[in-house]
Design an enzyme around this catalytic site. Structure first.
Site, PDB file in Angstrom:
ATOM      1  N   ASP A 219       5.883  -3.326  13.615  1.00  0.00           N
ATOM      2  CA  ASP A 219       6.015  -2.062  12.893  1.00  0.00           C
ATOM      3  C   ASP A 219       4.995  -2.059  11.761  1.00  0.00           C
ATOM      4  O   ASP A 219       5.047  -2.929  10.889  1.00  0.00           O
ATOM      5  CB  ASP A 219       7.433  -1.927  12.349  1.00  0.00           C
TER       6      ASP A 219
ATOM      7  N   TYR B 115      23.935  -2.742  14.986  1.00  0.00           N
ATOM      8  CA  TYR B 115      22.696  -3.301  14.446  1.00  0.00           C
ATOM      9  C   TYR B 115      22.988  -3.867  13.070  1.00  0.00           C
ATOM     10  O   TYR B 115      23.712  -3.276  12.282  1.00  0.00           O
ATOM     11  CB  TYR B 115      21.659  -2.176  14.346  1.00  0.00           C
TER      12      TYR B 115
ATOM     13  N   LYS C 203      20.429   4.995   9.579  1.00  0.00           N
ATOM     14  CA  LYS C 203      19.774   3.686   9.669  1.00  0.00           C
ATOM     15  C   LYS C 203      19.756   3.092   8.268  1.00  0.00           C
ATOM     16  O   LYS C 203      19.083   3.586   7.377  1.00  0.00           O
ATOM     17  CB  LYS C 203      18.349   3.848  10.224  1.00  0.00           C
TER      18      LYS C 203
ATOM     19  N   ASP D 240       8.322  -8.563  13.701  1.00  0.00           N
ATOM     20  CA  ASP D 240       9.695  -8.781  13.279  1.00  0.00           C
ATOM     21  C   ASP D 240      10.542  -9.064  14.513  1.00  0.00           C
ATOM     22  O   ASP D 240      10.510  -8.299  15.471  1.00  0.00           O
ATOM     23  CB  ASP D 240      10.195  -7.527  12.556  1.00  0.00           C
TER      24      ASP D 240
END
Length: 170
Positions: free
Chosen positions: A94, A53, A34, A99
């Protein structure tokens, strides 16, 4: 009792209304690393990413990082830049920071695709809550559900050349 946020909105943006955005892929579909918008590795996931992503380099999201975007379809290489339509967005909280994540695809999303994206982000919010607890980072984690892509873009700020990366560690 069913949570309304577990189900996608019945209406979706049509091609004339779905905005086209530029997306830069930071995490290819199937990848375990990530990365953030600065290219730094945020963490190694125990599960592969089910989507490509990345981020939209023209906008800053609500938490001060580049606006997130996921691209459905086949795996795209790291660093790929493409113009694609955003058919909706998912809002994720988060550590108490909201977001938006644009949901992009070459074609309008099916109901099954919207449900799959929502299921993933509900699961992801639970995983992030555990990770944040382990990292001793307090705050609420949740998938808040769907919104239109146009609404998510309107909530974002235009990118400015002063931006030097996200203001908080992820």
């Amino acid at each position: 009792m069913k949570n309304e946020n577990c189900h996608p909105a019945p209406a979706h943006e049509v091609a004339d209304e779905a905005p086209e955005v530029e997306v830069v892929i930071e995490v290819p579909r199937g990848c375990f690393l990530k990365r953030g918008s600065t290219g730094r590795i945020d963490f190694i996931s125990p599960l592969p990413s089910p989507f490509n992503y990345g981020s939209v380099p023209n906008y800053l999201g609500l938490e001060g990082d580049l606006l997130d975007a996921l691209v459905l379809g086949p795996r795209l290489p790291l660093g790929t830049r493409l113009r694609i339509r955003a058919w909706g967005a998912v809002t994720l909280t988060d550590r108490g920071m909201s977001d938006d994540k644009l949901v992009c695809s070459a074609a309008p999303l099916t109901t099954a695709e919207r449900e799959q994206v929502l299921r993933f982000f509900h699961f992801y919010a639970r995983c992030k809550a555990l990770l944040n607890r382990w990292r001793r980072r307090p705050g609420r984690n949740a998938c808040e559900g769907w919104r239109t892509a146009s609404d998510a873009i309107a909530r974002a700020a235009p990118f400015d050349n002063i931006w030097k990366g996200p203001p908080v560690r992820f």
